[in-house]
Write an enzyme that holds these catalytic residues in place. Structure first.
Site, PDB file in Angstrom:
ATOM      1  N   ASN A   1       0.874  -1.176   0.000  1.00 53.83           N
ATOM      2  CA  ASN A   1       0.000   0.000   0.000  1.00 53.83           C
ATOM      3  C   ASN A   1       0.912   1.226   0.000  1.00 53.83           C
ATOM      4  OD1 ASN A   1      -1.792   2.049   0.559  1.00 53.83           O
ATOM      5  ND2 ASN A   1      -2.326   1.318   2.621  1.00 53.83           N
ATOM      6  N   TRP A   2       0.984   1.879  -1.145  1.00 49.03           N
ATOM      7  CA  TRP A   2       1.925   3.000  -1.276  1.00 49.03           C
ATOM      8  C   TRP A   2       1.405   4.271  -0.597  1.00 49.03           C
ATOM      9  CZ3 TRP A   2       3.782   2.689  -7.134  1.00 49.03           C
ATOM     10  CH2 TRP A   2       4.495   1.497  -7.313  1.00 49.03           C
ATOM     11  N   LYS A   3       0.159   4.266  -0.214  1.00 45.81           N
ATOM     12  CA  LYS A   3      -0.455   5.440   0.434  1.00 45.81           C
ATOM     13  C   LYS A   3      -0.220   6.703  -0.421  1.00 45.81           C
ATOM     14  CE  LYS A   3      -0.024   3.054   4.783  1.00 45.81           C
ATOM     15  NZ  LYS A   3       0.113   3.105   6.224  1.00 45.81           N
TER      16      LYS A   3
ATOM     17  N   GLU B   1      -6.546   4.412   8.031  1.00 46.91           N
ATOM     18  CA  GLU B   1      -6.338   5.854   7.787  1.00 46.91           C
ATOM     19  C   GLU B   1      -7.597   6.475   7.184  1.00 46.91           C
ATOM     20  OE1 GLU B   1      -2.669   5.330   5.667  1.00 46.91           O
ATOM     21  OE2 GLU B   1      -1.737   4.715   7.543  1.00 46.91           O
TER      22      GLU B   1
ATOM     23  N   GLY C   1       2.787   2.022  10.776  1.00 44.98           N
ATOM     24  CA  GLY C   1       3.719   3.136  10.601  1.00 44.98           C
ATOM     25  C   GLY C   1       4.422   3.558  11.885  1.00 44.98           C
TER      26      GLY C   1
ATOM     27  N   SER D   1       3.767  -2.279  10.228  1.00 46.12           N
ATOM     28  CA  SER D   1       5.223  -2.299  10.400  1.00 46.12           C
ATOM     29  C   SER D   1       5.871  -3.629  10.004  1.00 46.12           C
ATOM     30  CB  SER D   1       5.604  -1.933  11.840  1.00 46.12           C
ATOM     31  OG  SER D   1       5.180  -0.610  12.135  1.00 46.12           O
TER      32      SER D   1
ATOM     33  N   GLY E   1       2.973  -1.090   4.200  1.00 49.74           N
ATOM     34  CA  GLY E   1       3.009   0.328   3.860  1.00 49.74           C
ATOM     35  C   GLY E   1       4.435   0.766   3.587  1.00 49.74           C
ATOM     36  N   GLY E   2       5.082   1.303   4.608  1.00 49.01           N
ATOM     37  CA  GLY E   2       6.415   1.882   4.466  1.00 49.01           C
ATOM     38  C   GLY E   2       7.409   1.008   3.714  1.00 49.01           C
TER      39      GLY E   2
HETATM   40  P1  PGA Z   1       3.080   0.134   7.570  1.00 48.93           P
HETATM   41  O1  PGA Z   1       1.595   0.315   7.001  1.00 48.93           O
HETATM   42  O2  PGA Z   1       3.632  -1.122   6.964  1.00 48.93           O
HETATM   43  O3  PGA Z   1       3.815   1.371   7.170  1.00 48.93           O
HETATM   44  O4  PGA Z   1       2.946   0.006   9.068  1.00 48.93           O
HETATM   45  C1  PGA Z   1       0.760  -0.779   6.806  1.00 48.93           C
HETATM   46  C2  PGA Z   1      -0.558  -0.340   6.250  1.00 48.93           C
HETATM   47  O5  PGA Z   1      -1.084   0.696   6.675  1.00 48.93           O
HETATM   48  O6  PGA Z   1      -1.122  -0.994   5.350  1.00 48.93           O
END
Ligand code: PGA
Length: 251
Positions: free
Chosen positions: A9-11, A96, A172, A212, A233-234
């Site tokens: 998920n690149w957000k 989010e 995150g 994370s 995400g990250g």
């Molecule tokens: P993260 O995000 O890996 O940066 O914790 C995960 C997500 O929100 O899908």
């Protein structure tokens, strides 16, 4: 046997050109790797990323979608628009979106039902906040998110829904749920799906863990019985971090 499913998920990160560059790296580094892989860039990045992954098995998904068909909904993007450019998968209910944009379980349910009616595949995110976990509400929260989120969804559509268990406090923050905590939550989710849709649907349900996830903890998480993949995400923003996580799913 459930096939591992790793999603990025690149957000709100990466421009279209940066996204296309990363997507090309993923195509070349993941060639022949037998893991289902999805990446979810921002809406404006979708065409460039779709072009970059052409000919590969990498799925390109949207991070959100409207629950409406079309009309005067400024700023929204419809299923039809996504499908027209070749996007058939969508993340719905990310924490989010729930936290910053006020998405409720009821609204998420509308999105789920509409996206299913349009033939799309869904990655449905659920998960508790730290306060909810600490006050012993974990199961109650997951149960509400699943029951309301799936209200009206037929068993025959359940194969088009992937679940992503993402404890909000682990997203995150660098804090990961322990593999035991995550596996227990996943087992509970599977049990709940079983009570709603029967044993077969529950056994076949893909439940990703998110929060994370990184190369150093992916292996332990993915080794657990009920953890069938990850939503990242990250660590999905570079091939250097994302590719090793995908490869962990093979072991
Ligand atoms: P993260 O995000 O890996 O940066 O914790 C995960 C997500 O929100 O899908």
């Amino acid at each position: 046997m459930r096939k591992p499913y790793i999603a990025g998920n690149w957000k709100m990160n990466l421009t279209p050109s940066e996204g296309a560059k990363l997507a090309k790296e993923l195509v070349s580094e993941l060639k022949g790797v037998d893991v289902k892989v999805m990446i979810a860039p921002s809406f404006v990045c979708l065409p460039a990323v779709i072009a970059a992954v052409k000919g590969s098995n990498i799925i390109v998904a949207a991070q959100n979608v409207s629950d409406k068909e079309s009309g005067a909904y400024t700023g929204e993007v419809s299923c039809q628009m996504l499908k027209d450019i070749g996007v058939n998968d969508v993340i719905i209910g990310h924490s989010e979106r729930r936290t910053y944009y006020g998405e409720t379980d009821e609204w998420i349910n509308k999105k789920v039902l509409f996206a299913l009616s349009q033939g799309m595949n869904i990655d449905l995110c659920i998960g508790e906040t730290l306060k909810q976990r600490q006050s012993g509400e974990l199961e109650q929260v997951l149960s509400r998110q699943i029951k309301v989120g799936l209200e009206g969804v037929a068993a025959s559509d359940m194969s088009r829904i992937t679940f992503a268990y993402e404890p909000v406090w682990a997203i995150g923050t660098g804090m990961t749920a322990t593999a035991d905590d995550a596996d227990n939550a996943h087992a509970y989710i599977r049990k709940l799906i079983g009570s709603l849709y029967g044993k077969d649907v529950a056994e076949n349900a893909i439940i990703q863990y998110g929060g994370s996830v990184k190369p150093s903890n992916a292996k332990e998480l993915l080794a657990r019985e009920n953890i069938d993949g990850a939503l990242i995400g990250g660590a999905s923003l570079t091939a250097e971090k994302f590719v090793p996580i995908v490869k962990c799913a093979l072991e």
